[in-house]
Design a protein around this motif. Structure first.
Motif, PDB file in Angstrom:
ATOM      1  N   VAL A   1       0.822  -1.206   0.000  1.00 37.74           N
ATOM      2  CA  VAL A   1       0.000   0.000   0.000  1.00 37.74           C
ATOM      3  C   VAL A   1       0.858   1.258   0.000  1.00 37.74           C
ATOM      4  CG1 VAL A   1      -1.965  -1.084   1.120  1.00 37.74           C
ATOM      5  CG2 VAL A   1      -0.158  -0.065   2.519  1.00 37.74           C
TER       6      VAL A   1
ATOM      7  N   ASP B   1       0.976   3.163  -3.288  1.00 37.95           N
ATOM      8  CA  ASP B   1      -0.174   3.941  -3.790  1.00 37.95           C
ATOM      9  C   ASP B   1       0.063   5.430  -3.514  1.00 37.95           C
ATOM     10  OD1 ASP B   1      -2.653   5.150  -4.313  1.00 37.95           O
ATOM     11  OD2 ASP B   1      -3.727   3.309  -3.792  1.00 37.95           O
TER      12      ASP B   1
ATOM     13  N   GLU C   1      -2.930  -4.283  -9.706  1.00 44.35           N
ATOM     14  CA  GLU C   1      -3.478  -2.951  -9.447  1.00 44.35           C
ATOM     15  C   GLU C   1      -4.823  -3.009  -8.714  1.00 44.35           C
ATOM     16  OE1 GLU C   1      -3.664  -0.683 -12.981  1.00 44.35           O
ATOM     17  OE2 GLU C   1      -1.494  -0.542 -13.230  1.00 44.35           O
TER      18      GLU C   1
ATOM     19  N   LEU D   1      -4.205  -3.772  -5.071  1.00 41.07           N
ATOM     20  CA  LEU D   1      -3.568  -2.618  -4.430  1.00 41.07           C
ATOM     21  C   LEU D   1      -4.597  -1.523  -4.131  1.00 41.07           C
ATOM     22  CD1 LEU D   1      -1.108  -1.022  -3.501  1.00 41.07           C
ATOM     23  CD2 LEU D   1      -0.787  -0.271  -5.876  1.00 41.07           C
ATOM     24  N   GLU D   2      -5.515  -1.329  -5.060  1.00 39.47           N
ATOM     25  CA  GLU D   2      -6.546  -0.299  -4.831  1.00 39.47           C
ATOM     26  C   GLU D   2      -7.435  -0.659  -3.653  1.00 39.47           C
ATOM     27  OE1 GLU D   2     -10.136   1.970  -7.284  1.00 39.47           O
ATOM     28  OE2 GLU D   2      -8.852   0.497  -8.281  1.00 39.47           O
TER      29      GLU D   2
ATOM     30  N   SER E   1      -5.345  -0.239  -0.389  1.00 38.01           N
ATOM     31  CA  SER E   1      -5.129   1.180  -0.096  1.00 38.01           C
ATOM     32  C   SER E   1      -6.396   1.824   0.428  1.00 38.01           C
ATOM     33  CB  SER E   1      -4.645   1.899  -1.354  1.00 38.01           C
ATOM     34  OG  SER E   1      -3.432   1.340  -1.818  1.00 38.01           O
TER      35      SER E   1
END
Length: 315
Positions: A24, A27, A81, A84-85, A88
């Motif tokens: 994270v 990000d 991705e 990760l989104e 985060s």
């Protein structure tokens, strides 16, 4: 909140993230939130000498999760991705919850003596912490117009959360530095109605505490301004000109022009009907008189004719 409570809380929240928690930090939104936490939030909630250490522990706690595998088949060093989104978003939501709670640090008072109840994390016991700062909380300029109310407010925002406070005492300070007690009690506001020029001067407010030192001291410098001038608007029914006494000459008095009142339609109709009625009566009267006159003139002619014929016969 103690100097180490915040990083431990963030570290605990980071432990509740999805897999690939350590990523994270990659990000941009997370890095921006951490920067805002360091630059905007901590300066108002933590003493300056602890802010750098706290931020180092927060960042290290977030980064260290990439080295903790979930199981034998997991690897924390890579992430797609979408994951990760999600991770985060979870961290940002928990960080926002911390900042929105507006947790206060030690001694939020900028001046005075504050007795702050705190829970000590080492023993989980509540104790009273003494926050000692300058007891002089400054001077305030107060301006009030004559015959209006003077209001002196001595309360500060941390008074309600402090323990061991007693009474507010307001004193009038004279030029020879002597003082006269004006009021004393739990009310932090002194109100004096219909002030006069003699009420101008210096006042001192002192908040007592259970300790020997007062909690806060505030000075008020009061200036009494002239009475406000209120413009009176005359009523529509009030005469605009004064009556001039006999033998006096009125100078520069405006002449008021009285405009004729326009009659209403109902009044005009009544007047016209009344005029028609009058003219009708006049015409009727003339006709009757004419008829009577003509009838009488006919009888006179017949009489003359009869007398003339009788005279001829006698001749």
């Amino acid at each position: 909140m103690g100097p180490w409570g915040l990083p431990l809380l963030v570290a605990t929240l980071a432990g509740c993230l999805f897999p690939t928690r350590g990523c994270v930090i990659c990000d941009p939104k997370v890095r921006e939130a951490l920067n805002s936490l360091e630059m905007d939030y901590l300066p108002g909630h933590l003493e300056a000498n602890h802010q750098k250490k706290v931020m180092e522990k927060i960042k290290q706690a977030v980064e260290d999760f990439k080295d903790l595998p979930f199981d034998e088949d997991s690897y924390m060093g890579v992430v797609d991705e979408a994951t990760l989104e999600k991770a985060s978003w979870s961290l940002l939501k928990d960080m926002k919850r911390i900042t929105d709670s507006d947790a206060k640090a030690f001694c939020p008072n900028k001046c005075g003596l504050m007795l702050q109840p705190l829970i000590w994390c080492s023993t989980c016991q509540k104790q009273v912490h003494t926050c000692r700062k300058s007891k002089n909380c400054g001077e305030r300029e107060v301006k009030v117009h004559q015959m209006e109310d003077m209001i002196l407010d001595c309360e500060l925002n941390w008074h309600k959360i402090s323990q061991g406070l007693t009474d507010y005492s307001f004193y009038r300070v004279w030029k020879n530095n002597s003082e006269t007690l004006v009021s004393k009690g739990k009310e932090p506001v002194l109100t004096k109605t219909m002030v006069r020029p003699k009420d101008a001067g210096t006042y001192r407010c002192e908040l007592g505490s259970i300790q020997s030192s007062p909690a806060t001291i505030i000075y008020f410098h009061v200036t009494v301004l002239p009475k406000r001038i209120q413009e009176e608007i005359p009523s529509p029914n009030t005469e605009t000109q004064d009556e001039t006494a006999l033998g006096e000459v009125a100078l520069d008095l405006p002449h008021t022009t009285v405009e004729p009142q326009t009659p209403k339609p109902e009044q005009l109709l009544r007047r016209r009907l009344f005029g028609v009625l009058i003219w009708g009566l006049v015409v009727l009267t003339v006709c009757v008189l004419t008829a009577i006159l003509f009838s009488r003139s006919g009888k006179v002619v017949d009489f003359i004719k009869s007398r003339f014929s009788s005279g001829s016969r006698a001749a």
